[in-house]
Write a protein that holds these residues in place. Structure first.
Motif, short mmCIF file in Angstrom:
data_model
loop_
_atom_site.label_atom_id
_atom_site.label_comp_id
_atom_site.label_asym_id
_atom_site.label_seq_id
_atom_site.Cartn_x
_atom_site.Cartn_y
_atom_site.Cartn_z
N LYS A 196 20.93 80.24 59.15
CA LYS A 196 20.83 78.77 59.06
C LYS A 196 20.34 78.37 57.67
O LYS A 196 20.87 77.42 57.06
N LYS A 197 19.36 79.09 57.17
CA LYS A 197 18.83 78.80 55.83
C LYS A 197 19.93 78.98 54.78
O LYS A 197 20.07 78.15 53.86
N ASP A 198 20.73 80.05 54.91
CA ASP A 198 21.80 80.30 53.95
C ASP A 198 22.85 79.19 53.99
O ASP A 198 23.35 78.76 52.94
N LEU A 199 23.22 78.73 55.18
CA LEU A 199 24.25 77.70 55.31
C LEU A 199 23.78 76.38 54.72
O LEU A 199 24.51 75.72 53.97
N TRP A 200 22.56 75.94 55.05
CA TRP A 200 22.06 74.68 54.50
C TRP A 200 21.91 74.78 52.99
O TRP A 200 22.19 73.82 52.25
N SER A 201 21.50 75.96 52.51
CA SER A 201 21.36 76.15 51.07
C SER A 201 22.72 76.06 50.38
O SER A 201 22.84 75.49 49.29
N GLU A 202 23.75 76.64 51.01
CA GLU A 202 25.10 76.58 50.44
C GLU A 202 25.57 75.14 50.30
O GLU A 202 26.31 74.80 49.38
N LEU A 203 25.13 74.26 51.20
CA LEU A 203 25.51 72.85 51.16
C LEU A 203 24.58 72.02 50.27
O LEU A 203 24.74 70.81 50.18
N GLY A 204 23.60 72.67 49.65
CA GLY A 204 22.66 71.93 48.82
C GLY A 204 21.68 71.12 49.64
O GLY A 204 21.16 70.11 49.18
N LEU A 205 21.40 71.57 50.86
CA LEU A 205 20.53 70.84 51.78
C LEU A 205 19.42 71.75 52.29
O LEU A 205 19.02 71.66 53.46
N GLU A 206 18.92 72.63 51.44
CA GLU A 206 17.90 73.55 51.90
C GLU A 206 16.58 72.87 52.23
O GLU A 206 15.69 73.48 52.81
N TYR A 207 16.49 71.59 51.88
CA TYR A 207 15.23 70.88 52.15
C TYR A 207 15.15 70.37 53.61
O TYR A 207 14.12 69.85 54.02
N TYR A 266 27.23 58.32 53.73
CA TYR A 266 27.18 58.24 52.27
C TYR A 266 25.75 58.36 51.74
O TYR A 266 24.78 58.13 52.45
N ASN A 267 25.66 58.72 50.44
CA ASN A 267 24.42 58.71 49.65
C ASN A 267 23.43 59.79 50.06
O ASN A 267 22.22 59.65 49.85
N ILE A 268 23.90 60.88 50.64
CA ILE A 268 23.03 62.01 50.91
C ILE A 268 22.72 62.71 49.58
O ILE A 268 23.59 62.87 48.72
N SER A 269 21.48 63.12 49.42
CA SER A 269 21.06 63.78 48.19
C SER A 269 21.30 65.29 48.32
O SER A 269 20.60 65.98 49.05
N TYR A 270 22.36 65.78 47.66
CA TYR A 270 22.62 67.21 47.62
C TYR A 270 22.02 67.78 46.34
O TYR A 270 22.05 67.14 45.30
N ASN A 271 21.49 68.97 46.41
CA ASN A 271 20.95 69.60 45.21
C ASN A 271 22.06 69.80 44.20
O ASN A 271 23.09 70.39 44.51
N THR A 272 21.86 69.33 42.98
CA THR A 272 22.94 69.34 42.00
C THR A 272 23.32 70.73 41.53
O THR A 272 24.40 70.92 40.96
N ASP A 273 22.46 71.73 41.74
CA ASP A 273 22.86 73.08 41.33
C ASP A 273 23.89 73.66 42.30
O ASP A 273 24.52 74.68 42.01
N ARG A 274 24.08 73.00 43.45
CA ARG A 274 25.09 73.42 44.40
C ARG A 274 26.39 72.65 44.19
O ARG A 274 27.47 73.16 44.38
N ASP A 275 26.26 71.37 43.81
CA ASP A 275 27.45 70.53 43.66
C ASP A 275 27.12 69.46 42.63
O ASP A 275 26.55 68.43 42.97
N HIS A 276 27.48 69.70 41.38
CA HIS A 276 27.05 68.83 40.29
C HIS A 276 27.57 67.40 40.43
O HIS A 276 26.95 66.47 39.96
N SER A 277 28.71 67.23 41.08
CA SER A 277 29.27 65.89 41.18
C SER A 277 29.19 65.32 42.59
O SER A 277 29.59 64.20 42.83
N ASN A 278 28.66 66.14 43.54
CA ASN A 278 28.61 65.71 44.94
C ASN A 278 29.99 65.37 45.50
O ASN A 278 30.11 64.58 46.44
N GLN A 279 31.02 65.96 44.94
CA GLN A 279 32.37 65.67 45.43
C GLN A 279 32.96 66.81 46.24
O GLN A 279 33.95 66.63 46.95
N LEU A 280 32.37 67.99 46.14
CA LEU A 280 32.86 69.12 46.92
C LEU A 280 32.32 69.09 48.35
O LEU A 280 32.85 69.74 49.22
N ILE A 281 31.25 68.34 48.57
CA ILE A 281 30.59 68.31 49.88
C ILE A 281 30.75 66.92 50.49
O ILE A 281 30.57 65.91 49.82
N GLU A 282 31.10 66.88 51.76
CA GLU A 282 31.26 65.61 52.45
C GLU A 282 30.63 65.69 53.83
O GLU A 282 30.64 66.75 54.47
#
Length: 322
Positions: A196-207, A266-282
């Motif tokens: 679970k930690k790995d999956l959320w981290s992959e999405l930039g949502l480890e928080y 909309y407007n979820i804060s993804y960690n930018t080191d996972r997705d710099h433009s927030n366009q790969l994650i929806e």
């Protein structure tokens, strides 16, 4: 002698010209035949009325409706033009159809009568109405423009018929005797804390600390144009408001909202080191059996973030093989 040679030369020229004209006419004939043959082949629809469970799953998935469980009475397909028609089982009324769809799509409603000039070639019926507000998975049809649903009455029953142009994710023979998906899907419903930690981290949502009800990875390779996506579905919430309230508690998510005309969050804060433009994650939300689920999907998952996410969670290597 000279006159005889000229006569022979003229005969040769005429023969050559006759051959050229013949070949040209033959070429035009073959070209015309090819055009007619292609037109006929591309317009002919092959019908299928019996389906395995996997074939039904493939068809609904192609339409972006893999979240519904509905029998198919018949389907039509053309492998050259990629036109696909899928007809549901019969309902007792249009209201029954709307009621069924509303358990997944609260905005579903009946539209205007379909005008004759807007009907497809196979529509010979009257009183055809379009069903609007259906939620198609956005990864299948980003703008809900390539899929159309109508309802019609036949022999006392009402049928939902879905039409999609440019179907590409299914494969069938010319006679439509079998159907298989071009997409390989790997699904998982139980997870260790580390997974679970790995999956959320992959999405930039480890928080966030949120249970995962299921996750799946899809792999599609059409003529080596690879397309990989990772999907992660949250635990169930009682409402969309509850989903929004949960996400808003985390720093950077104060402006989270649901779209007015779609099911995106909309407007979820993804960690930018996972997705710099927030366009790969929806993120989208959907309802199933009285619960609301957040579904996150990410393109090109194995090419960013945790390099070994596929192996760590799904037991796959980078090419989608087990």
């Amino acid at each position: 002698m000279l006159r005889s040679k000229r006569h022979i030369f003229k005969k040769i020229i005429r023969s050559v010209l006759a051959v050229i004209v013949f070949l040209y006419v033959a070429y035009l004939g073959l070209l015309f035949y090819g055009i007619i043959s292609h037109t006929v082949r591309s317009s002919k629809l092959h019908e299928k009325t019996t389906f395995t469970d996997q074939e039904k799953k493939n068809l609904w998935s192609e339409l972006g409706l893999d979240y519904i469980d509905l029998d198919i009475s018949k389907a039509y397909y053309n492998k050259y033009s990629h036109r696909l028609f899928v007809v549901s089982e019969g309902f007792d009324s249009v209201d029954a159809q709307i009621k069924y769809l509303k358990q997944f799509n609260e905005d579903v409603h009946i539209g205007d009568m379909v005008k004759n000039e807007n009907k497809t070639d196979d529509d010979k019926r009257n009183n055809i109405q379009e069903i609007l507000g259906i939620r198609y998975n956005t990864d299948i049809d980003n703008e809900n423009k390539s899929i159309v649903c109508i309802t019609y009455e036949e022999n006392g029953k009402y049928y939902l018929r879905f039409y999609k142009s440019g179907s590409a994710m299914i494969e069938a023979d010319e006679d439509f005797t079998y159907i298989k998906s071009r997409i390989k899907t790997y699904e998982k419903t139980t997870f260790t804390d580390q997974e679970k930690k790995d999956l959320w981290s992959e999405l930039g949502l480890e928080y966030i600390d949120l249970d995962i009800s299921k996750a799946y990875y899809t792999y599609y390779d059409r003529e080596n144009n690879r397309n990989e996506k990772l999907y992660v579905v949250s635990e169930g919430f009682d409402s969309v408001d509850a989903e929004i309230e949960y996400l808003k508690q985390f720093k950077g998510n104060g402006n989270i909202c649901q779209g007015q005309e779609d099911y995106k969050i909309y407007n979820i804060s993804y960690n930018t080191d996972r997705d710099h433009s927030n366009q790969l994650i929806e993120c989208t939300t959907y309802k199933e059996k009285g619960k609301y689920y957040l579904k996150f999907y990410k393109n090109e998952s194995e090419h960013s973030g945790i390099d070994n996410i596929l192996n760590e969670v799904f037991g796959l290597n980078g090419s989608g093989d087990e």
